[in-house]
Design a protein around this motif. Structure first.
Motif, PDB file in Angstrom:
ATOM      1  N   LEU A   1       0.822  -1.210   0.000  1.00 46.67           N
ATOM      2  CA  LEU A   1       0.000   0.000   0.000  1.00 46.67           C
ATOM      3  C   LEU A   1       0.861   1.267   0.000  1.00 46.67           C
ATOM      4  O   LEU A   1       0.531   2.256  -0.673  1.00 46.67           O
ATOM      5  CB  LEU A   1      -0.924   0.004   1.209  1.00 46.67           C
ATOM      6  CG  LEU A   1      -2.075  -1.018   1.161  1.00 46.67           C
ATOM      7  CD1 LEU A   1      -2.899  -0.944   2.436  1.00 46.67           C
ATOM      8  CD2 LEU A   1      -2.956  -0.783  -0.049  1.00 46.67           C
ATOM      9  N   LEU A   2       1.967   1.224   0.746  1.00 48.68           N
ATOM     10  CA  LEU A   2       2.864   2.378   0.749  1.00 48.68           C
ATOM     11  C   LEU A   2       3.488   2.580  -0.642  1.00 48.68           C
ATOM     12  O   LEU A   2       3.604   3.716  -1.120  1.00 48.68           O
ATOM     13  CB  LEU A   2       3.970   2.185   1.787  1.00 48.68           C
ATOM     14  CG  LEU A   2       4.992   3.327   1.894  1.00 48.68           C
ATOM     15  CD1 LEU A   2       4.301   4.641   2.236  1.00 48.68           C
ATOM     16  CD2 LEU A   2       6.066   2.982   2.938  1.00 48.68           C
ATOM     17  N   GLY A   3       3.860   1.468  -1.267  1.00 52.53           N
ATOM     18  CA  GLY A   3       4.418   1.561  -2.622  1.00 52.53           C
ATOM     19  C   GLY A   3       3.406   2.131  -3.606  1.00 52.53           C
ATOM     20  O   GLY A   3       3.747   2.947  -4.482  1.00 52.53           O
ATOM     21  N   LEU A   4       2.139   1.722  -3.470  1.00 55.96           N
ATOM     22  CA  LEU A   4       1.088   2.255  -4.340  1.00 55.96           C
ATOM     23  C   LEU A   4       0.929   3.767  -4.120  1.00 55.96           C
ATOM     24  O   LEU A   4       0.775   4.537  -5.068  1.00 55.96           O
ATOM     25  CB  LEU A   4      -0.228   1.534  -4.073  1.00 55.96           C
ATOM     26  CG  LEU A   4      -1.433   1.948  -4.933  1.00 55.96           C
ATOM     27  CD1 LEU A   4      -1.127   1.783  -6.406  1.00 55.96           C
ATOM     28  CD2 LEU A   4      -2.663   1.122  -4.539  1.00 55.96           C
ATOM     29  N   GLY A   5       1.002   4.172  -2.847  1.00 56.82           N
ATOM     30  CA  GLY A   5       0.907   5.596  -2.542  1.00 56.82           C
ATOM     31  C   GLY A   5       2.060   6.376  -3.149  1.00 56.82           C
ATOM     32  O   GLY A   5       1.871   7.486  -3.672  1.00 56.82           O
ATOM     33  N   ILE A   6       3.260   5.805  -3.087  1.00 53.40           N
ATOM     34  CA  ILE A   6       4.432   6.486  -3.654  1.00 53.40           C
ATOM     35  C   ILE A   6       4.311   6.619  -5.170  1.00 53.40           C
ATOM     36  O   ILE A   6       4.623   7.665  -5.741  1.00 53.40           O
ATOM     37  CB  ILE A   6       5.726   5.727  -3.269  1.00 53.40           C
ATOM     38  CG1 ILE A   6       5.961   5.830  -1.759  1.00 53.40           C
ATOM     39  CG2 ILE A   6       6.920   6.260  -4.039  1.00 53.40           C
ATOM     40  CD1 ILE A   6       7.125   4.990  -1.262  1.00 53.40           C
ATOM     41  N   VAL A   7       3.867   5.551  -5.815  1.00 55.63           N
ATOM     42  CA  VAL A   7       3.702   5.596  -7.270  1.00 55.63           C
ATOM     43  C   VAL A   7       2.688   6.679  -7.664  1.00 55.63           C
ATOM     44  O   VAL A   7       2.915   7.472  -8.590  1.00 55.63           O
ATOM     45  CB  VAL A   7       3.251   4.225  -7.807  1.00 55.63           C
ATOM     46  CG1 VAL A   7       2.838   4.328  -9.279  1.00 55.63           C
ATOM     47  CG2 VAL A   7       4.373   3.209  -7.648  1.00 55.63           C
ATOM     48  N   LEU A   8       1.566   6.725  -6.959  1.00 55.01           N
ATOM     49  CA  LEU A   8       0.556   7.756  -7.239  1.00 55.01           C
ATOM     50  C   LEU A   8       1.120   9.155  -6.977  1.00 55.01           C
ATOM     51  O   LEU A   8       0.855  10.092  -7.738  1.00 55.01           O
ATOM     52  CB  LEU A   8      -0.680   7.525  -6.377  1.00 55.01           C
ATOM     53  CG  LEU A   8      -1.658   6.446  -6.839  1.00 55.01           C
ATOM     54  CD1 LEU A   8      -2.749   6.249  -5.790  1.00 55.01           C
ATOM     55  CD2 LEU A   8      -2.281   6.824  -8.176  1.00 55.01           C
ATOM     56  N   PHE A   9       1.906   9.272  -5.921  1.00 58.21           N
ATOM     57  CA  PHE A   9       2.494  10.576  -5.578  1.00 58.21           C
ATOM     58  C   PHE A   9       3.432  11.049  -6.688  1.00 58.21           C
ATOM     59  O   PHE A   9       3.380  12.217  -7.105  1.00 58.21           O
ATOM     60  CB  PHE A   9       3.260  10.464  -4.261  1.00 58.21           C
ATOM     61  CG  PHE A   9       4.012  11.709  -3.905  1.00 58.21           C
ATOM     62  CD1 PHE A   9       3.365  12.775  -3.298  1.00 58.21           C
ATOM     63  CD2 PHE A   9       5.376  11.818  -4.192  1.00 58.21           C
ATOM     64  CE1 PHE A   9       4.065  13.932  -2.973  1.00 58.21           C
ATOM     65  CE2 PHE A   9       6.065  12.976  -3.872  1.00 58.21           C
ATOM     66  CZ  PHE A   9       5.414  14.031  -3.266  1.00 58.21           C
ATOM     67  N   VAL A  10       4.289  10.173  -7.165  1.00 55.35           N
ATOM     68  CA  VAL A  10       5.238  10.541  -8.219  1.00 55.35           C
ATOM     69  C   VAL A  10       4.495  10.932  -9.502  1.00 55.35           C
ATOM     70  O   VAL A  10       4.805  11.948 -10.138  1.00 55.35           O
ATOM     71  CB  VAL A  10       6.220   9.380  -8.493  1.00 55.35           C
ATOM     72  CG1 VAL A  10       7.064   9.674  -9.729  1.00 55.35           C
ATOM     73  CG2 VAL A  10       7.113   9.144  -7.284  1.00 55.35           C
ATOM     74  N   ALA A  11       3.492  10.119  -9.881  1.00 54.78           N
ATOM     75  CA  ALA A  11       2.741  10.412 -11.101  1.00 54.78           C
ATOM     76  C   ALA A  11       2.011  11.747 -10.995  1.00 54.78           C
ATOM     77  O   ALA A  11       2.035  12.570 -11.928  1.00 54.78           O
ATOM     78  CB  ALA A  11       1.743   9.285 -11.382  1.00 54.78           C
ATOM     79  N   ALA A  12       1.373  11.983  -9.857  1.00 49.37           N
ATOM     80  CA  ALA A  12       0.631  13.233  -9.670  1.00 49.37           C
ATOM     81  C   ALA A  12       1.577  14.433  -9.636  1.00 49.37           C
ATOM     82  O   ALA A  12       1.260  15.506 -10.168  1.00 49.37           O
ATOM     83  CB  ALA A  12      -0.185  13.166  -8.382  1.00 49.37           C
ATOM     84  N   THR A  13       2.745  14.261  -9.017  1.00 52.20           N
ATOM     85  CA  THR A  13       3.712  15.363  -8.944  1.00 52.20           C
ATOM     86  C   THR A  13       4.264  15.705 -10.319  1.00 52.20           C
ATOM     87  O   THR A  13       4.437  16.887 -10.658  1.00 52.20           O
ATOM     88  CB  THR A  13       4.860  15.004  -7.989  1.00 52.20           C
ATOM     89  OG1 THR A  13       4.330  14.701  -6.693  1.00 52.20           O
ATOM     90  CG2 THR A  13       5.848  16.150  -7.870  1.00 52.20           C
TER      91      THR A  13
END
Length: 213
Positions: free
Chosen positions: A191-203
């Motif tokens: 779940l943390l990895g999914l959050g990081i991936v979403l964060f990078v894409a959104a940024t």
């Protein structure tokens, strides 16, 4: 306290550090994209208002131009009738009172000897000298209205884009926070990895979007 216990206390839990940093930065970015969505929404409203104002101005100027054309067409028709009836005093009276731009266009038209010259325009209204200023101003106002309307649509799309980013960053907060509730290490890291991936894409998307300050 044993040396093992001391080392355990000193050991840094990098996952927790990542979680704290991710939550902190994402919270700030969520507020920022919400602010940008609001700013672009305000810009859209202003552009729509300016487009409406320009359209009203164009309509008003076109009405003025049409009234001028009606009056001048009527005067010219009366001049033609007086000239055809060989009523020179009336024809001269009307001619001396032709308003602009009919007066200038009429003189240029008469200089072409339209009764003898087959290539002459049929009336002064076909001369290049006959140009009602309000018609050009109306066309310019219409162009400004079209440009402002297109800008409003673009601003609306930009506001929508920032709204989508707000949802994306909210998802980052959700996955990051819920990862702490998972019982297994694997579940937490997934779940943390999914959050990081979403964060990078959104940024990355955020960096490409235009911004209003």
């Amino acid at each position: 306290m044993s040396s093992v216990e001391i080392q355990a206390e000193r050991r840094v839990d990098w996952r927790e550090v990542v979680v704290v940093l991710l939550l902190s930065v994402t919270t700030i970015l969520t507020a920022w994209v919400g602010f940008q969505a609001s700013k672009w929404g305000g810009s859209m409203s202003i552009s729509f208002s300016q487009a409406s104002t320009a359209r009203i101005e164009a309509s008003r100027l076109e009405g003025v131009a049409n009234r001028k054309l009606d009056v001048q067409s009527s005067l010219f028709a009366q001049w033609v009738e007086a000239t055809g009836s060989q009523n020179e005093p009336v024809a001269e009276f009307l001619q001396t009172r032709f308003p602009e731009p009919l007066a200038t266009a009429f003189d240029a038209w008469i200089a072409l000897e339209p009764l003898k010259n087959a290539d002459a325009p049929l009336s002064p209204f076909d001369m290049p000298e006959y140009a009602i200023p309000e018609l050009a101003q109306s066309a310019d106002a219409d162009r400004r209205a079209d440009a402002k309307f297109a800008q409003a649509l673009a601003d609306n799309q930009r506001g929508d884009n920032y709204t989508v980013l707000t949802v994306a960053f909210a998802s980052v907060l959700f996955f990051t926070a819920i990862s702490e509730r998972m019982r297994t290490p694997r579940g937490r890291y997934v779940l943390l990895g999914l959050g990081i991936v979403l964060f990078v894409a959104a940024t990355v998307l955020l960096l490409t979007f235009p911004k209003l300050i």
